[in-house]
Scaffold this motif. Structure first.
Motif, short mmCIF file in Angstrom:
data_model
loop_
_atom_site.label_atom_id
_atom_site.label_comp_id
_atom_site.label_asym_id
_atom_site.label_seq_id
_atom_site.Cartn_x
_atom_site.Cartn_y
_atom_site.Cartn_z
N THR A 43 0.82 -1.21 0.00
CA THR A 43 0.00 0.00 0.00
C THR A 43 0.85 1.26 0.00
O THR A 43 0.34 2.36 -0.21
CB THR A 43 -0.93 0.04 1.23
OG1 THR A 43 -0.13 -0.02 2.43
CG2 THR A 43 -1.90 -1.14 1.22
N GLY A 44 2.14 1.12 0.26
CA GLY A 44 3.04 2.28 0.31
C GLY A 44 4.42 1.83 0.75
O GLY A 44 4.73 0.63 0.74
N ILE A 45 5.25 2.78 1.16
CA ILE A 45 6.64 2.45 1.49
C ILE A 45 6.99 2.69 2.95
O ILE A 45 8.15 2.68 3.33
CB ILE A 45 7.62 3.25 0.59
CG1 ILE A 45 7.40 4.76 0.76
CG2 ILE A 45 7.45 2.84 -0.86
CD1 ILE A 45 8.43 5.60 0.02
N ASN A 46 5.98 2.90 3.79
CA ASN A 46 6.21 3.07 5.22
C ASN A 46 6.23 1.69 5.87
O ASN A 46 5.20 1.01 5.94
CB ASN A 46 5.11 3.95 5.82
CG ASN A 46 5.39 4.31 7.28
OD1 ASN A 46 5.61 3.43 8.11
ND2 ASN A 46 5.38 5.59 7.57
N ILE A 47 7.40 1.28 6.36
CA ILE A 47 7.57 -0.08 6.88
C ILE A 47 6.60 -0.39 8.01
O ILE A 47 6.04 -1.48 8.09
CB ILE A 47 9.02 -0.29 7.38
CG1 ILE A 47 10.03 -0.07 6.24
CG2 ILE A 47 9.19 -1.68 7.99
CD1 ILE A 47 9.90 -1.04 5.10
#
Length: 268
Positions: free
Chosen positions: A17-21
């Protein structure tokens, strides 16, 4: 060539959904298990992330909420997935910085033990960057066929960069440029306006904390509000502006934030 393996090696890739771990979720996983004897086994699975898929991410991987609405959640897949990966080393592209941390986070979130401390991590991106270096010296040799004498001295580096840029224009002039999703974003031309549009036109602040989206709206490019319009965030969460103004952000970023905030007042 058959790889020399002591343990099974699983190459894998995640679409998310995104790149925030810590906050983002897996929406698709693909795994290729290679056994020491050369036999292979594949696993490809869409995953319901249980949170909305932002359009900015959907544009890249093509997976939207309706595509995963009836798919299993990671929690439902976790135990079988951990068994599939049991005793395996892990490989992929940029997995050390992104895919492995995010996968581990997903396992931890559903209380499934998945320890990578004793696994070998094989990252093809690392090998690529080590062998095909992206330094100015490497670029100077690639584009200009010369060794950079006096590297890291301001004058030598600056002169070399100018030569590299001219060689890039000569080499790529007229060629189309596409983004990660294969969408055409422009063309290399011997025109500084065209070059600016390719490399910097989406930036709002110099630190890259705020960028323009496809609708030319100023959106956050980091943190929990990544991809959301700045003006909307300030309306819904007024304290976020105060937090950023007091935080460790550049003066340029704060100046741009204030300009956006004042513009919102004027429109209101």
């Amino acid at each position: 060539m058959q790889l020399n393996l002591k343990n099974p090696l699983v190459f894998f890739d995640l679409e998310t959904t995104g790149i925030n771990i810590s906050q983002d979720r897996i929406v698709e996983l693909a795994m290729l298990k290679v056994m020491p004897n050369g036999e292979t086994e594949k696993k490809v699975q869409l995953v319901n992330p249980t949170i909305p898929i932002p359009e900015e991410s959907a544009v890249i991987h093509g997976i939207r909420d309706e595509d995963v609405a009836d798919k299993p959640t990671f929690k439902e897949l976790a135990k079988n997935l951990a068994k599939f990966l049991e005793g395996c080393d892990l490989g992929g592209y940029n997995i050390v910085r992104f895919d492995v941390p995010l996968l581990v986070e997903e396992f931890l979130r559903v209380d499934v033990d998945f320890d990578v401390s004793n696994r070998k991590l094989i990252d093809a991106q690392k090998i690529f960057f080590l062998m095909e270096q992206r330094t100015l010296s490497a670029a100077y040799k690639f584009y200009c066929g010369k060794e950079l004498i006096g590297a890291h001295g301001a004058e030598a580096d600056n002169d070399a960069t100018f030569e590299v840029f001219k060689a890039q224009i000569e080499r790529y002039n007229g060629m189309d440029v596409t983004d990660a999703s294969g969408r055409e974003v422009g063309k290399i031309e011997n025109d500084m306006g065209a070059i600016h549009n390719l490399v910097a036109s989406r930036m709002v602040d110099l630190a890259g904390r705020i960028v323009l989206n496809d609708k030319n709206e100023e959106v956050f490019n980091f943190g929990k509000h990544k991809g959301k319009p700045v003006s909307e965030v300030f309306k819904r969460e007024p304290g976020y502006y105060d937090w950023m103004m007091k935080g460790d952000f550049s003066l340029d970023t704060k100046r741009k934030l204030t300009k956006i905030k004042l513009s919102g007042f004027q429109k209101g």
